[in-house]
Structure formats: structure tokens, C-alpha cells
Design an enzyme around this catalytic site. Structure first.
Site, short mmCIF file in Angstrom:
data_model
loop_
_atom_site.label_atom_id
_atom_site.label_comp_id
_atom_site.label_asym_id
_atom_site.label_seq_id
_atom_site.Cartn_x
_atom_site.Cartn_y
_atom_site.Cartn_z
N ASN A 1 0.98 -1.04 0.01
CA ASN A 1 -0.06 -0.14 0.11
C ASN A 1 0.85 1.43 0.09
O ASN A 1 0.38 2.20 -0.47
CB ASN A 1 -1.03 0.15 1.08
CG ASN A 1 -0.32 0.08 2.57
OD1 ASN A 1 0.71 -0.40 2.68
ND2 ASN A 1 -1.29 0.36 3.31
N GLU B 1 3.99 -4.27 12.71
CA GLU B 1 3.34 -3.14 12.52
C GLU B 1 1.99 -3.59 11.79
O GLU B 1 2.30 -4.01 10.75
CB GLU B 1 4.12 -2.17 11.76
CG GLU B 1 5.20 -1.54 12.61
CD GLU B 1 4.64 -0.53 13.53
OE1 GLU B 1 3.47 0.18 13.91
OE2 GLU B 1 5.52 -0.19 14.46
N CYS C 1 -3.20 1.72 6.89
CA CYS C 1 -3.16 1.39 8.20
C CYS C 1 -3.77 2.51 8.98
O CYS C 1 -4.56 2.07 9.98
CB CYS C 1 -1.79 0.86 8.70
SG CYS C 1 -0.58 2.15 8.87
P1 NAD Z 1 -0.53 -9.07 4.30
O1 NAD Z 1 -0.28 -9.19 5.60
O2 NAD Z 1 -1.58 -9.79 3.36
O3 NAD Z 1 0.92 -8.95 3.52
C1 NAD Z 1 2.09 -8.10 3.93
C2 NAD Z 1 3.21 -8.65 3.74
O4 NAD Z 1 3.50 -10.10 4.16
C3 NAD Z 1 3.36 -8.98 2.12
O5 NAD Z 1 4.72 -8.78 1.66
C4 NAD Z 1 3.21 -10.47 1.96
O6 NAD Z 1 3.56 -10.96 0.79
C5 NAD Z 1 3.74 -10.96 3.38
N1 NAD Z 1 3.09 -12.34 3.72
C6 NAD Z 1 1.94 -12.92 3.25
N2 NAD Z 1 1.86 -13.90 4.05
C7 NAD Z 1 3.07 -14.14 4.49
C8 NAD Z 1 3.52 -15.14 5.60
N3 NAD Z 1 2.74 -16.17 5.62
N4 NAD Z 1 4.73 -14.91 5.94
C9 NAD Z 1 5.70 -14.16 5.92
N5 NAD Z 1 5.08 -13.06 4.90
C10 NAD Z 1 3.84 -13.04 4.49
O7 NAD Z 1 -1.05 -7.37 4.27
P2 NAD Z 1 -1.51 -6.66 2.95
O8 NAD Z 1 -2.79 -7.03 2.71
O9 NAD Z 1 -0.49 -6.71 1.79
O10 NAD Z 1 -1.36 -5.14 3.54
C11 NAD Z 1 -2.26 -4.49 4.27
C12 NAD Z 1 -2.30 -4.74 5.70
O11 NAD Z 1 -1.20 -4.08 6.10
C13 NAD Z 1 -3.62 -3.68 6.33
O12 NAD Z 1 -4.11 -4.73 7.38
C14 NAD Z 1 -2.94 -2.72 6.75
O13 NAD Z 1 -3.50 -1.95 7.99
C15 NAD Z 1 -1.59 -3.09 7.24
N6 NAD Z 1 -0.48 -2.08 7.32
C16 NAD Z 1 0.05 -1.80 8.65
C17 NAD Z 1 0.93 -0.70 8.71
C18 NAD Z 1 1.21 -0.11 10.07
O14 NAD Z 1 2.46 0.60 9.98
N7 NAD Z 1 0.84 -0.52 10.96
C19 NAD Z 1 1.38 0.14 7.50
C20 NAD Z 1 0.68 -0.24 6.16
C21 NAD Z 1 -0.26 -1.44 6.16
#
Ligand code: NAD
Length: 489
Positions: A157, A255, A289
Site C-alpha cells: 500500500n 506493525e 493502516c
Molecule cells: P499482508 O499481511 O497480506 O501482506 C503483508 C506482507 O506479508 C506482504 O509482503 C506479503 O507478501 C507478506 N506475507 C503474506 N503471507 C506471509 C507469511 N505467511 N509469512 C510472511 N510474509 C507473508 O497485508 P496486505 O494486505 O498486503 O497489507 C495490508 C495490511 O497491512 C492492512 O491490514 C494494513 O492495516 C497493514 N498495514 C499496517 C501498517 C502499520 O504501520 N501498522 C502500515 C501499512 C499497512
């Protein structure tokens, strides 16, 4: 150089560790989210690629940790200058690869340059304390030493800032990094930045990029050469990452998601509050997020607020953000994400909420939506939406507002609108959130401030200058005597 000229880029179809490498995991098409057009190819890491990158990083990290602070600072200063000079190129990539609107992409690059410059400053800060020694002639110090190799996992994102906020301080403090950006955004998530770090003169093996999905991420978390995981993403995946890291006794910073409340009190400036509300729920299609997930509004100003927010929503143009500067709402990242929040909207409306505007779309484009009369048992109140949807819930007094805000497992951020700052501060102290802003939007980020969540929004890890010392170094107690003592044995 525009995106189309990137066909010449060294990273085309590759991953990066030490050099541009053909990945065992093959390649993935990089698509423009608004049009579906193919922009480039990127390498995708198999577990073997992660293992090779992590091994290289581990072998090179000690020398980098021993490099003078002037040299570490100089490399990152050059990187900041290159990023700034190449801003237009990165902005185009962000707009087209992620679907961000241009002003948001411009802001992302600007604050990313700021993050790198903060990281430069860290290289010359004191890195320890002189302790009472208990014995004359004995020197006792606590020094911060690098964690080693940091594995970075980032979502699609806001890939530039979410990557830079972790790897710039980590590298500044003497660590090596293996980044695993999401496979939907491999270019802005790392490959483009690796090219710039290479140009800035960072030694080989200190910054490595292996894009991929869950399999690649799992390989990174469990790799024995990775000492710490810095993960940004969903709460669901964060829990899995935390479990594996816990089992392997690795440091882990999580995070995660948010469902952030904007509280509008009866004495609020409604013009500003509704503007913050619109910005908070609709910027980047609500896919942040720290987007505003719940609008909690006092009953005396509820109609006025809902009308103002609706007018603002209806004034926003939806479309391809690269096609025109008048676009405020770009595409949703993919069909799965769109289906996910449309289902939340449908369930909320079926349960009795009222659609003030929106709740419709075409393809990956969705109209900014205002849902009124949302109650705490409805899906749009309970779940992270991650789409351009603003649910309004009405309260009758301050205690109810605090109670409603707390009715979420998430605890990332919150906003409070009131003309009475004392009242705002009193309520702020009762928020179980890592961040809270009075008379401002939930979408707040600053390189020098500690960014992070509580509860299901994270395990307490933080980004930001002060917090970065905690995250990316560990204490080592070191003593020295002029001559060794003679013990009784
Ligand atoms: P996601 O958890 O699906 O993916 C995040 C990352 O994790 C990606 O690189 C993905 O390829 C990887 N991933 C997926 N499965 C994995 C596994 N089993 N082991 C290790 N890595 C794995 O999240 P998303 O849908 O891509 O992003 C949106 C989410 O991120 C929302 O919930 C948002 O709130 C959160 N977010 C949080 C912050 C923060 O600073 N708190 C910032 C941005 C986004």
C-alpha cells in the site's frame, strides 16, 4: 526517465543480492493497477533465493557494522540526494504500480527522503552510556551494537516509505537488510531503491531485495541468518510471523492493521473535522493502516457532520490517477481487496445502516462511500475496511465516545476534534492507541516521532528516530581493566 524507459533498468526480471540475479523463483509481471497494463518484469524469490541473500548479508554485515560512522552517513546522504533528484521517476512508479494519487505519491517520496536524512543523523549520535564501574580503574560501558541481519517484510500500500522507514535506520546503525516487498509492488517496494543504493556506493550484500508472496516471506522469517524480522502488514499474517519468530527466539517488530476512530465532540469545528474525516477515510482509497475506520460523532452535530462529509465525498473524482491531476480516488489494489470491503458494506447496509453516498463502483474503481447510522455490532464498525468507506456512529456523551473508540481489538491511532484542548488531552490519555492526534487527521506520520500501535495493531514495535535505536540495535555491556585481577581460585 519515465516508467516506460525502465525496460533498460538493470533490475528488469531480477532480484538483488550482491548483484542483479535471475531468481530461482522465476519472474512476475508488474502491472499498472488502474489499467492492468504490464509495466515491467520483476524477479520472485524462492526459498533458495532467500537463503542465498541472507547468507551473503550475514557474511558482509560485520564489516559494515565496523565501517566508520562518517562513511555510513555519507552513503545514506548520497542515497537521500539520489532519491530526491529522482523523485519524479519514483512518483510515476508509485502512482502506476500502487494506484496512489500523485499528491499522495509526492508526499510519500518527500517523507521518505526525510526518513533517510534522519537515519544519516543517527550515524553520528552517541551509541552508549558510561556506567558506574564499582571499581577504580575499571571502565564499564553499555553500548548499542547492530542486531545483525534484519529481514524486512512490507505490504503493497505504501511501499517506498514502509521500506525506507525500516531499512534506512537499520543500515545507518550497522545492520544488513534483506527486504521482501509484496509481489504486487516489487519495483517501488525495493528494486528501484536497490539501484539507487548501489549508485550511492553501499557495499554489496548490505541491502538485498527478494520480492515474493507468503512462501518467500515464510522462508525469510525462518532463515537462520536472519536475526530480526521487521514486518508491516495484516494482523492475521503478523500473528503467524510472530509465532514463527517466537519459536526461533528472533526479535520481531510487528506493525499491523488498524480500525482507527475519529471522535467528533459537540464543540468541534465541523468544517475541519469533516475535512479530516474525508481525508482520513478516502486518501489512497482508504488503503492505509492509519485510515479513519470509524467516525464517532456527537448527536448534536451528527447531521451537520454527515452532510459535510457527504458533500466532500461527492466532490471527489474517481479514475486513473496517472491520466489526470484532478483525480482524488484511484483504483483499489486488486479484485480480492475490493470484494472484501464490498462485502463489509453490503453486510452493514443489510443490518440497517444508511447509504448517504457511494456504495457503488465500476471495475476496480469505487465511489467514496458514507454510511450513516452504523452501530457497534455492524461489520463496518467491527472490521478493518481498507477501502474508501466512512462509517458514522453517533454517541450521546464523552464516556460513550471513549467506550466506542475502545470497542476494537486494534489500537493504532485515533483523532479527537474539540475546541477545548484540555478536554481533548483528557480523552487522549484514555485512548488505548499507539498514537493520538487532537484536531488533526488519523493519517499522521513523521520521521522523528515514534510510530506504532497497541493491541492487534502490533507488538509494541515502533519506528522513528528514538524508537529506531531500540528496534535496530541491542545492548552490549562491556568492561575493561588495565590489568586482570587475581581471584581466590
Ligand atoms: P499482508 O499481511 O497480506 O501482506 C503483508 C506482507 O506479508 C506482504 O509482503 C506479503 O507478501 C507478506 N506475507 C503474506 N503471507 C506471509 C507469511 N505467511 N509469512 C510472511 N510474509 C507473508 O497485508 P496486505 O494486505 O498486503 O497489507 C495490508 C495490511 O497491512 C492492512 O491490514 C494494513 O492495516 C497493514 N498495514 C499496517 C501498517 C502499520 O504501520 N501498522 C502500515 C501499512 C499497512
Amino acid at each position: 526517465m519515465g516508467v516506460n524507459a525502465s525496460i533498460e533498468a538493470p533490475w528488469q526480471g531480477k532480484i538483488y543480492y550482491g548483484d542483479w540475479i535471475d531468481a530461482d523463483g522465476g519472474t512476475v509481471e508488474v502491472l499498472e493497477k488502474a489499467t492492468g497494463e504490464k509495466l515491467a518484469m520483476a524477479g520472485v524469490g524462492a526459498p533458495s533465493d532467500i537463503a542465498a541473500a541472507a547468507e551473503l548479508a550475514a557474511s558482509r554485515q560485520p564489516a559494515w557494522g565496523d565501517t566508520s560512522f562518517e562513511e555510513r552517513g555519507a552513503v545514506l546522504r548520497r542515497f537521500a540526494d539520489i532519491l530526491e533528484a529522482e523523485a519524479e521517476h519514483v512518483i510515476e512508479w508509485l502512482v502506476r504500480e500502487t494506484g496512489e494519487i500523485r499528491p499522495r505519491a509526492t508526499h510519500e517520496v518527500r517523507i521518505s527522503v526525510g526518513e533517510v536524512r534522519e537515519a544519516v543523523a543517527m550515524t553520528s549520535q552517541p551509541y552508549g552510556e558510561l556506567l558506574p564501574s564499582g571499581d577504580p580503574g575499571r571502565l564499564s560501558i553499555a553500548q548499542r551494537v547492530p542486531v545483525g541481519v534484519v529481514g524486512g517484510i512490507t505490504p503493497w500500500n505504501a511501499p517506498v516509505i514502509l521500506g525506507i522507514r525500516l531499512f534506512a535506520p537499520a543500515i545507518a546503525l550497522g545492520n544488513a537488510v534483506v527486504m521482501k516487498p509484496d509481489e504486487q509492488t516489487p519495483v517501488t517496494g525495493g528494486l528501484l531503491l536497490a539501484e539507487m543504493l548501489q549508485e550511492a556506493g553501499l557495499p554489496e550484500g548490505i541491502f538485498n531485495v527478494v520480492p515474493g508472496g507468503a512462501v518467500t516471506g515464510e522462508a525469510l522469517v525462518s532463515d537462520p541468518n536472519i536475526n530480526m524480522i521487521s514486518f508491516t502488514g495484516s494482523t492475521e499474517v503478523g500473528r503467524k510471523v510472530g509465532r514463527t519468530a517466537g519459536e526461533l527466539l528472533k526479535r520481531v517488530s510487528l506493525e499491523l492493521g488498524g480500525n482507527n476512530a475519529l471522535i467528533v465532540l459537540d464543540d468541534a469545528d465541523i468544517e475541519s473535522a469533516s475535512s479530516s474525516g474525508a481525508w482520513g477515510s478516502f486518501l489512497h482509497q482508504g488503503q492505509l493502516c492509519f485510515s479513519t475506520g470509524r467516525h464517532l460523532v456527537h448527536q448534536d452535530v451528527a447531521d451537520q457532520y454527515a452532510e459535510a462529509l457527504t458533500t466532500r465525498a461527492e466532490n471527489l473524482n474517481v479514475g486513473d490517477p496517472w491520466a489526470g491531476d484532478d483525480i482524488s480516488i484511484g483504483p483499489i489494489i486488486n479484485q480480492t481487496q475490493l470484494d472484501h470491503f464490498v462485502d463489509i458494506v453490503d453486510r452493514t447496509v443489510s443490518a440497517g445502516a444508511e447509504v448517504r453516498t457511494g456504495a457503488s463502483g465500476e471495475g476496480l474503481f469505487y465511489q467514496p462511500t458514507v454510511l450513516d447510522k452504523v452501530t457497534p455490532d455492524m461489520a463496518a464498525f467491527e472490521e478493518e475496511i481498507f477501502g474508501p468507506v466512512a462509517p458514522i456512529t453517533v454517541f450521546s456523551d464523552e464516556d460513550e465516545a471513549i467506550d466506542l473508540a475502545a470497542r476494537s481489538e486494534y489500537g493504532l491511532t485515533a483523532s479527537i476534534y474539540t475546541r477545548d484542548i484540555g478536554r481533548g488531552l483528557r480523552i487522549a490519555r484514555q485512548m488505548r492507541t499507539g498514537m493520538v492526534h487532537i484536531n488533526d487527521t488519523t493519517i499522521n506520520d513523521q520521521a522523528a516521532a515514534p510510530f506504532g500501535g497497541m493491541g492487534a495493531s502490533g507488538n509494541g514495535g515502533r519506528f522513528g528516530t528514538l524508537a529506531n535505536w531500540e528496534e535496530f540495535t541491542q545492548w552490549q555491556w562491556c568492561t575493561t581493566r588495565e590489568r586482570g585481577p587475581i581471584f581466590q581460585f
